[in-house]
Every structure is written in C-alpha cells, then in structure tokens.
Scaffold this motif. Structure first.
Motif, mmCIF file in Angstrom:
data_model
loop_
_atom_site.group_PDB
_atom_site.id
_atom_site.type_symbol
_atom_site.label_atom_id
_atom_site.label_comp_id
_atom_site.label_asym_id
_atom_site.label_seq_id
_atom_site.Cartn_x
_atom_site.Cartn_y
_atom_site.Cartn_z
ATOM 1 N N MET A 297 -7.375 1.714 0.904
ATOM 2 C CA MET A 297 -6.524 0.686 1.493
ATOM 3 C C MET A 297 -7.071 -0.699 1.168
ATOM 4 S SD MET A 297 -3.962 1.983 2.969
ATOM 5 C CE MET A 297 -3.341 0.755 4.103
ATOM 6 N N PRO A 298 -6.193 -1.636 0.794
ATOM 7 C CA PRO A 298 -6.684 -2.984 0.497
ATOM 8 C C PRO A 298 -7.259 -3.647 1.748
ATOM 9 C CG PRO A 298 -4.277 -2.920 0.510
ATOM 10 C CD PRO A 298 -4.743 -1.506 0.635
ATOM 11 N N GLY B 209 -2.665 -4.190 -8.379
ATOM 12 C CA GLY B 209 -1.509 -4.918 -7.865
ATOM 13 C C GLY B 209 -1.418 -4.955 -6.348
ATOM 14 N N MET B 210 -2.416 -4.392 -5.670
ATOM 15 C CA MET B 210 -2.394 -4.462 -4.208
ATOM 16 C C MET B 210 -3.016 -5.782 -3.761
ATOM 17 S SD MET B 210 -3.307 -0.687 -2.866
ATOM 18 C CE MET B 210 -2.456 0.749 -3.514
ATOM 19 N N PRO C 64 0.798 -1.234 0.000
ATOM 20 C CA PRO C 64 0.000 0.000 0.000
ATOM 21 C C PRO C 64 0.832 1.285 0.000
ATOM 22 C CG PRO C 64 -0.893 -1.567 1.564
ATOM 23 C CD PRO C 64 0.376 -2.168 1.033
ATOM 24 N N HIS C 65 1.990 1.257 0.647
ATOM 25 C CA HIS C 65 2.767 2.499 0.729
ATOM 26 C C HIS C 65 3.583 2.762 -0.532
ATOM 27 C CE1 HIS C 65 5.584 -0.634 2.048
ATOM 28 N NE2 HIS C 65 6.507 0.131 1.510
ATOM 29 N N GLU C 66 3.556 1.806 -1.460
ATOM 30 C CA GLU C 66 4.397 1.952 -2.651
ATOM 31 C C GLU C 66 3.671 2.602 -3.826
ATOM 32 O OE1 GLU C 66 7.467 -1.793 -2.191
ATOM 33 O OE2 GLU C 66 5.498 -2.164 -3.066
ATOM 34 N N ALA C 67 2.364 2.800 -3.692
ATOM 35 C CA ALA C 67 1.615 3.360 -4.815
ATOM 36 C C ALA C 67 0.438 4.164 -4.290
ATOM 37 C CB ALA C 67 1.110 2.243 -5.726
ATOM 38 N N LEU C 68 0.062 5.146 -5.062
ATOM 39 C CA LEU C 68 -1.136 5.915 -4.745
ATOM 40 C C LEU C 68 -2.284 5.240 -5.498
ATOM 41 C CD1 LEU C 68 -1.316 8.303 -2.905
ATOM 42 C CD2 LEU C 68 -1.244 9.815 -4.896
ATOM 43 N N LYS D 150 -10.690 2.335 -9.386
ATOM 44 C CA LYS D 150 -10.426 0.981 -9.885
ATOM 45 C C LYS D 150 -10.179 0.001 -8.746
ATOM 46 C CE LYS D 150 -8.432 2.355 -14.298
ATOM 47 N NZ LYS D 150 -7.172 2.971 -14.712
ATOM 48 N N CYS D 151 -10.510 -1.247 -9.020
ATOM 49 C CA CYS D 151 -10.256 -2.342 -8.082
ATOM 50 C C CYS D 151 -8.787 -2.312 -7.618
ATOM 51 C CB CYS D 151 -10.543 -3.664 -8.788
ATOM 52 S SG CYS D 151 -9.937 -5.104 -7.919
ATOM 53 N N LEU D 152 -8.584 -2.437 -6.310
ATOM 54 C CA LEU D 152 -7.218 -2.353 -5.772
ATOM 55 C C LEU D 152 -6.381 -3.561 -6.190
ATOM 56 C CD1 LEU D 152 -8.092 -1.034 -2.212
ATOM 57 C CD2 LEU D 152 -7.019 0.263 -4.066
#
Ligand code: FES
Lengths: 139, 316
Positions: free
Chosen positions: B238-239, B217-218, B202-206, B211-213
């Motif tokens: 957040m996933p 790629g989360m 989660p902290h690597e992308a905004l 769109k579906c998380l």
C-alpha cells in the motif's frame, strides 16, 4: 469593487519572460503596474510553495512567466512548470480559491507587447474576481 | 513517571496502539503511575482539576480538537503537566477528522438547517453536548505542545522509543519521535525513476512486490513523509499516505508531493503536442485534498481554506 487594484507577484524566467518585460519597458509600452516582478532562472524553478506563500502573504494573483514550448533555456523547465501549475490549480480549486488566480504564460524575449497584454489581461481578470484578502490585505 | 493519556476527537486507535508494545508492556507498566486515562482507568475531569500544577509528568493527547470541551481539556492538561505531547496524527496535524474542515457548516449539512446540540430529553441545558468548533484544530493551535509522537496510530517502535526517552527525562523541546529523513530511505522497494504514464489508485492495480510504488503510478507520499515506521505500508503493497507527517525539508506535504508528481509525469516526448495527454494523466489524481493532505490538512491546508472562506463571507 471600485478602486480595487489587484496585487500580483510575477515570477519571470530570466531568459524569456523577464527579458520580455524589460522590452516592454524600453519600448515604453503602457501596462498596469500591479505586479511585483521576481526574476527566477527558469519557470521550472518556481516551487508551488512560493506561489501559495505569495497568496497567503497578500497577493491576489500569481503570474508565472516562462519561455515558449521548445525555447526553455534548460530544455524542459517550462513543461514541468506547466504540470505543476495544472496540479496546483486543481488543489486551489478544491480549497475554494479560484484557480484563475494562478496563471502561467509564455512570453519570449522579443514579445514586449505580449507581456504588456498579459499583464493587462491578468489585472482585468483579477479585478473581476475581486480581492483574495476580502478586507483589502492580509491580517 | 506520572502519566496521563487523553482522547479528544479520535477513533480510539491511538489508545489501542499502546498494546502493540506487547511483552515490553510488562516492564514498562511498573514504572508508570497512570493518573488519568479515560480509556483505561476511572478518573473524571474533577479528579484532574484537583491535581496540583505539574501534578502530571507527561500527558499524551490523541485526537483532533473538534469541540469546545476538547479545548477546555487540552488547556487543563497543559496546566497540570510538565510535558504535554501530541500523540498520533490527529493531535499532531489534524488527521483524518480534520478533512471535515472544507465543509461549510458540516453539522447543518448532516443534521439539517438550524441544528444545535441539545440536552437529552428532560435534562438541564448544561447537559447538552459541547458545541462544535468552526474548524477542527491540531493541538498546537490551542496550547503549546512540547513534543510529538506521530503516526496513525504511532507505530510500536516509536512509542517504545518515546517511553525510553521520557523515563530517562531526556525529552527535547519540540522533539518529534520519528526520522528527519524521508520514508523512502527505509523502504525496501527498488526505485528506477521511471516516468509515470498513468496514476493509479491502490484498488486499481495489483502492486509489483519489489518495485517502488510511485514508479508503478501509485501516489505514494514516501518522498515527503518522515520515516520511522520501517515502511510498513509500502511493504504490504500500500502506498504511504503520510501519517508520520512531512519531513522538515518537505514542509507542506501536498505542495511538495504535487511537485514530485509534476516532475515524474510524462506522455512520451515532452512538448506542446503532449500537453493534452499529460493533463489526462494528471487528472488521475482523484481527490487531491484527501490524498495529499490526508492527515495534514488542519495544519497546512487550512490557512488557504480560511482565506477562501473569509472571502466568501465578504462577498455574501
Ligand atoms: S528558461 Fe525560461 S522557462 Fe526555462
């Protein structure tokens, strides 16, 4: 660990690996009789739950046999199986279970000898690892 | 309704979660007689012991069972209560504190070899803190559990539904106060079944807002987790981490989720040349146990872990 005979559950796809196992039999090839074979339609059909269930129920190792890359009867089932096994082994390793206990092999319908070799290798590896159920069986 | 609420190995968040009911509490409180609730009223174990069998209508236990005292209290509450429920992910599945299970002798690791709980200086031996259990356990491992209000902490909507059902005397044995269907069913994000060319934390992308998380790629556990929270986390970008527990269909959430990930990951055209790149993507699943079993380790991961541990003992 003398006298330890590993118990293996082998999920074999019907089109290749299972046919390969049959060929090993009809060719009267000798290989260790440690596996309970379960025929499935495709290696991609094998759920990680089944593998874990087998380990919990008393298996020392689980073999998943599928068609060679490019040969899967359902085109890509073996590729999915490969990715599943990759992740499952990662989880097992973190749980403290040797990932080598879950093995994925490609065996074609003509490779009876290869099937016999895969079985011998896997049995040898599991003998080296020792029983998963330390007391010789599930409680 | 005579109510008891107790905490075992918990963070306190479950006790606070009741406040999320807001103004509805004003209607609810007159209908409750709180006989035992350490976070709220001054009643001691001795008061609980004095109650007759079934002197409590409904007891809610939050927290994982971590010490011998937790076990004694769970057994005592079971004896005194008509209905006993697991409240929150820890009592339900082990929760986050049960991730301590994979550690061998965690107290020794933290406090040094030979560690044992000791009484405060000058106090009697029986004043020592209770012993740690060898493993952190969900409530159902120790006493029969009649129902579950899941979540970390349980969302207000589910708590409200639980009280409505309990006050109407309509709790079903085994009832789980959450949806049977997966969280994705109530998630407003749009799913395209895109192929995953990478996994991100989660902290690597905004996150894209609509769109579906998982498509982004989360590692979102929505497909294997019960609905009931109106997809609160995905709505906030957040996933889902699985706090309501797996759907009945999913079973072991880690195994179900790794199947889902294995199906989605692609490094271009499938085939042997793509294997190394696929593996590289799959390596993006950092901390598989903490991610896939964040709350459910005690219930689902522990049997295999125990097998591994018994084996190590045999070898030693
Ligand atoms: S049919 Fe053999 S692996 Fe798919």
């Amino acid at each position: 660990m003398s006298g330890f005979e590993p118990r293996i559950v082998a999920f074999l796809c019907r089109w290749c690996a299972s046919a390969g196992a049959d060929l090993a039999g009809t060719n009267r090839l000798a290989y260790p009789p440690n596996a309970i074979p379960i025929r499935v339609n495709c290696s991609g059909r094998v759920e990680p739950q089944w593998v874990v269930e087998a380990l919990k129920a008393g298996a020392d190792g689980v073999l998943i046999g599928g068609c060679h890359p490019g040969d899967c009867h359902y085109v890509a089932g073996n590729y999915k199986a490969r990715r599943r096994v990759y992740l499952l082994r990662k989880v097992l390793a973190e749980l403290g279970i040797e990932p080598e206990r879950v093995r994925l092999e490609w065996v074609s319908a003509t490779e009876g000898a290869r099937f016999a070799q895969v079985m011998s290798d896997f049995v040898a590896e599991l003998k080296r690892l020792g029983p998963l159920h330390g007391n010789g069986g599930p409680k | 309704m005579k109510l008891a609420v107790y905490w075992t190995g918990s963070c306190g968040g479950c006790d606070v979660a009741f406040l999320e009911l807001g103004p509805a509490l004003l209607d609810l409180l007159p209908k409750l007689e709180i006989v035992f609730w350490p976070a709220l009223v001054d009643a001691k174990r001795a008061d609980l012991e004095k109650l007759p069998k079934h002197g409590i209508d409904v007891a809610l236990v939050n927290g994982v069972l971590r010490t011998t005292e937790n076990v004694e209290m769970a057994e005592l509450l079971r004896e005194k209560s008509r209905w006993l429920g697991a409240f929150g992910a820890c009592a339900h599945l082990g929760g986050v504190p049960a991730l301590a299970n994979p550690g061998e002798g965690i107290a020794e690791v933290v406090f040094g070899p030979g560690f044992r709980p000791a009484p405060p200086l000058g106090e009697a031996p029986e004043d020592a803190p209770p012993e740690l259990l060898p493993e952190a356990l969900p409530l159902e491992e120790v006493v029969p559990v009649d129902f579950v209000v899941p979540g970390c902490p349980p969302p207000a909507g589910l708590i409200a539904r639980f009280f409505a059902v309990a006050l109407a005397e309509e709790i079903q044995p085994g009832q789980v106060f959450a949806a049977e269907k997966a969280l994705c069913e109530e998630c407003p994000r749009t799913r395209e079944e895109r192929r995953l060319a990478r996994l991100v934390r989660p902290h690597e992308a905004l996150a894209d807002p609509t769109k579906c998380l998982l498509d982004q790629g989360m590692v979102c556990l929505g497909p294997v987790t019960r609905g009931g929270c109106a997809a609160a986390c995905p709505k906030a970008g957040m996933p889902c981490t699985g706090c309501l527990g797996p759907t009945p269909k999913a079973g072991d959430p880690a195994l179900a989720m790794l199947s889902a990930l294995a199906s989605l990951v692609r490094a271009g055209e499938e085939g042997e040349p793509a294997f190394p790149e696929e593996d590289r993507i799959l390596e993006g699943l950092v901390d598989p146990l903490g991610t896939l079993y964040k709350y459910a380790f005690a219930k689902y991961g522990r049997p295999l872990r125990r097998l591994a541990r018994r084996r190590q003992e045999v070898r030693a």
